[in-house]
Motif scaffolding. Structure first.
Motif, PDB file in Angstrom:
ATOM      1  N   ASP A  29       0.820  -1.209   0.000  1.00  0.00           N
ATOM      2  CA  ASP A  29       0.000   0.000   0.000  1.00  0.00           C
ATOM      3  C   ASP A  29       0.854   1.259   0.000  1.00  0.00           C
ATOM      4  O   ASP A  29       2.002   1.264   0.472  1.00  0.00           O
ATOM      5  CB  ASP A  29      -0.916  -0.017   1.235  1.00  0.00           C
ATOM      6  N   GLU A  30       0.274   2.355  -0.510  1.00  0.00           N
ATOM      7  CA  GLU A  30       0.956   3.643  -0.496  1.00  0.00           C
ATOM      8  C   GLU A  30       1.267   4.110   0.918  1.00  0.00           C
ATOM      9  O   GLU A  30       2.278   4.799   1.149  1.00  0.00           O
ATOM     10  CB  GLU A  30       0.099   4.705  -1.195  1.00  0.00           C
ATOM     11  N   ASP A  31       0.427   3.752   1.865  1.00  0.00           N
ATOM     12  CA  ASP A  31       0.659   4.143   3.259  1.00  0.00           C
ATOM     13  C   ASP A  31       1.982   3.564   3.768  1.00  0.00           C
ATOM     14  O   ASP A  31       2.740   4.236   4.477  1.00  0.00           O
ATOM     15  CB  ASP A  31      -0.488   3.664   4.155  1.00  0.00           C
ATOM     16  N   TYR A  32       2.232   2.315   3.413  1.00  0.00           N
ATOM     17  CA  TYR A  32       3.488   1.675   3.799  1.00  0.00           C
ATOM     18  C   TYR A  32       4.668   2.375   3.132  1.00  0.00           C
ATOM     19  O   TYR A  32       5.685   2.644   3.776  1.00  0.00           O
ATOM     20  CB  TYR A  32       3.458   0.199   3.418  1.00  0.00           C
ATOM     21  N   ASP A  33       4.536   2.678   1.835  1.00  0.00           N
ATOM     22  CA  ASP A  33       5.606   3.389   1.131  1.00  0.00           C
ATOM     23  C   ASP A  33       5.927   4.701   1.840  1.00  0.00           C
ATOM     24  O   ASP A  33       7.098   5.052   2.032  1.00  0.00           O
ATOM     25  CB  ASP A  33       5.186   3.685  -0.314  1.00  0.00           C
ATOM     26  N   GLY A  34       4.883   5.434   2.212  1.00  0.00           N
ATOM     27  CA  GLY A  34       5.091   6.712   2.891  1.00  0.00           C
ATOM     28  C   GLY A  34       5.784   6.558   4.224  1.00  0.00           C
ATOM     29  O   GLY A  34       6.689   7.338   4.563  1.00  0.00           O
ATOM     30  N   LEU A  35       5.387   5.541   4.984  1.00  0.00           N
ATOM     31  CA  LEU A  35       5.992   5.337   6.299  1.00  0.00           C
ATOM     32  C   LEU A  35       7.464   4.934   6.200  1.00  0.00           C
ATOM     33  O   LEU A  35       8.280   5.335   7.029  1.00  0.00           O
ATOM     34  CB  LEU A  35       5.214   4.282   7.097  1.00  0.00           C
ATOM     35  N   VAL A  37       9.547   5.893   3.888  1.00  0.00           N
ATOM     36  CA  VAL A  37      10.265   7.134   3.583  1.00  0.00           C
ATOM     37  C   VAL A  37      10.368   8.008   4.841  1.00  0.00           C
ATOM     38  O   VAL A  37      11.423   8.579   5.133  1.00  0.00           O
ATOM     39  CB  VAL A  37       9.568   7.889   2.436  1.00  0.00           C
ATOM     40  N   PHE A  38       9.270   8.109   5.582  1.00  0.00           N
ATOM     41  CA  PHE A  38       9.255   8.899   6.814  1.00  0.00           C
ATOM     42  C   PHE A  38      10.271   8.368   7.821  1.00  0.00           C
ATOM     43  O   PHE A  38      11.074   9.126   8.378  1.00  0.00           O
ATOM     44  CB  PHE A  38       7.847   8.861   7.416  1.00  0.00           C
ATOM     45  N   LYS A  39      10.242   7.064   8.040  1.00  0.00           N
ATOM     46  CA  LYS A  39      11.158   6.444   9.003  1.00  0.00           C
ATOM     47  C   LYS A  39      12.613   6.698   8.599  1.00  0.00           C
ATOM     48  O   LYS A  39      13.433   7.124   9.427  1.00  0.00           O
ATOM     49  CB  LYS A  39      10.884   4.942   9.070  1.00  0.00           C
ATOM     50  N   ASN A  40      12.917   6.451   7.341  1.00  0.00           N
ATOM     51  CA  ASN A  40      14.284   6.601   6.865  1.00  0.00           C
ATOM     52  C   ASN A  40      14.771   8.040   7.036  1.00  0.00           C
ATOM     53  O   ASN A  40      15.885   8.288   7.527  1.00  0.00           O
ATOM     54  CB  ASN A  40      14.374   6.183   5.402  1.00  0.00           C
ATOM     55  N   GLU A  51      13.623   7.459  16.853  1.00  0.00           N
ATOM     56  CA  GLU A  51      13.411   6.142  16.255  1.00  0.00           C
ATOM     57  C   GLU A  51      11.944   6.030  15.852  1.00  0.00           C
ATOM     58  O   GLU A  51      11.060   6.489  16.584  1.00  0.00           O
ATOM     59  CB  GLU A  51      13.752   5.034  17.254  1.00  0.00           C
ATOM     60  N   VAL A  52      11.688   5.448  14.706  1.00  0.00           N
ATOM     61  CA  VAL A  52      10.320   5.248  14.235  1.00  0.00           C
ATOM     62  C   VAL A  52      10.026   3.759  14.174  1.00  0.00           C
ATOM     63  O   VAL A  52      10.707   3.005  13.469  1.00  0.00           O
ATOM     64  CB  VAL A  52      10.097   5.884  12.847  1.00  0.00           C
ATOM     65  N   GLN A 261       8.341  14.604   3.203  1.00  0.00           N
ATOM     66  CA  GLN A 261       8.894  13.520   2.392  1.00  0.00           C
ATOM     67  C   GLN A 261       7.862  12.399   2.205  1.00  0.00           C
ATOM     68  O   GLN A 261       7.703  11.848   1.110  1.00  0.00           O
ATOM     69  CB  GLN A 261      10.152  12.952   3.060  1.00  0.00           C
ATOM     70  N   LEU A 262       7.168  12.073   3.283  1.00  0.00           N
ATOM     71  CA  LEU A 262       6.121  11.052   3.241  1.00  0.00           C
ATOM     72  C   LEU A 262       5.029  11.450   2.246  1.00  0.00           C
ATOM     73  O   LEU A 262       4.581  10.639   1.424  1.00  0.00           O
ATOM     74  CB  LEU A 262       5.537  10.865   4.643  1.00  0.00           C
TER      75      LEU A 262
END
Length: 344
Positions: A29-35, A37-40, A51-52, A261-262
């Motif tokens: 899902d796009e939500d996972y892709d966003g997270l 990027v956010f975490k990184n 830490e995320v 970024q997310l």
């Protein structure tokens, strides 16, 4: 993936803050892709001070009301919701479900950017409605655009919708839209939709193509998709306000930049994924119809009563409607000027 692992190694050294983020979706899902990027970004830009932790699925909570309560209580730090999932607590977010207000990706992405009149109004209303507990950080995308799809016939104009049983969420606005177009709204839980198509309990839905193909709905009889693009599938990213406020100004900026970024990642992801999804749909015999400008105008005219319903029946409806339409007008003018500059 190497970058994600690198950021995790940095964060593992000595994090001062841990952000628990959840999305009730999956790794496709796009939500996972966003997270991701956010975490990184956040872990690297904070040099390991933040830490995320990512929780994908229903490990922390299972629905919008439960998850948002978790954010308010501080058990969850970040949560992504559709407008339908958040409407029980923040009914005004259903403005994102109002049909035909944003013409395309360029308009939607500009209107939902940080700092616009619409985004600032939505953020202010969220803080007020939550008593200062929940902050709306950004609005991304989760699945592209909602289009009408059904098992019975090609839909080229509103009269073709007459009598179709269309699946909606429980929220009022999607049901009002379906009724305005002459169809019958039928609230069905998402996990039951495949079987409901097979048995005829419902005959249509309003989803993006990646959801349609990801859930294998054509195998259940869904054969017709009309690319009317009636609503941009906005993704509302909420954060516990106390967690953000407890950080230094520098780290708060890192988090804010991480959400930027997310947002950009979720804007881009559906565009790429939808290409293959459309190809797979038509290859399997699906009927993909693009309405003419005149037909799309007919859809918008038929749906117009929903605007008045929203402004009159939703708390804060008039204010958020005015903010969105004003912002859209402004960004459309800017885009037109930019096109002229780029092409002269």
């Amino acid at each position: 993936m190497a970058a994600v692992l690198a950021s995790s190694a940095i964060a593992a050294q000595a994090a001062d803050f841990t952000i628990r983020a959840t999305a009730n979706s999956n790794e496709n899902d796009e939500d996972y892709d966003g997270l991701v990027v956010f975490k990184n970004y956040v872990e690297q830009a904070s040099n390991g001070a933040i830490e995320v932790e990512m929780f994908i699925g229903t490990q922390l909570c299972s629905n919008g009301a439960e998850c948002l309560q978790g954010v308010a209580d501080g058990n969850i730090d970040v949560y992504i919701s559709t407008s339908g999932g958040a409407s029980g607590i923040f009914p005004f977010v259903q403005v994102l479900d109002l049909p035909y207000l944003m013409a395309d990706d360029r308009v939607a992405e500009a209107a939902l950017s940080s700092g616009t009149e619409f985004t600032k109004t939505m953020q202010s209303m969220t803080m007020e409605a939550s008593g200062g507990a929940i902050r709306l950080m950004t609005i991304g995308n989760t699945g592209g655009w909602r289009n009408f799809a059904n098992t019975k016939r090609r839909v080229a104009n509103p009269t073709d919708m007459e009598g179709l049983k269309i699946r909606t969420v429980v929220a009022d606005l999607p049901q009002e839209l379906v009724k305005a177009l002459g169809a019958a709204p039928t609230p069905i839980p998402w996990p039951e939709l495949f079987t409901s198509f097979q048995t005829g309990v419902v005959e249509g839905s309003k989803n993006g193509i990646t959801d349609i193909m990801g859930m294998k709905f054509p195998d259940a009889g869904l054969k017709y998709v009309t690319l009317d693009g009636h609503a941009y599938m906005g993704a509302l990213w909420f954060m516990n306000n106390e967690k953000l406020s407890s950080m230094s100004p520098e780290l708060r900026n890192v988090v804010a930049d991480g959400f930027y970024q997310l947002q950009q990642a979720t804007f881009a992801s559906p565009k790429r994924k939808s290409i293959q999804a459309y190809q797979d749909f038509t290859a399997a015999g699906g009927d993909l119809y693009v309405p003419t400008p005149e037909e799309k105008t007919a859809f918008k005219d038929a749906a117009a009563p929903v605007y008045d319903w929203f402004k009159g029946n939703v708390d804060g409806g008039q204010a958020i409607f005015d903010a969105l339409t004003s912002t859209v007008s402004s960004v459309e003018a800017d885009i037109d000027a930019s096109r002229t500059s780029d092409t002269q």
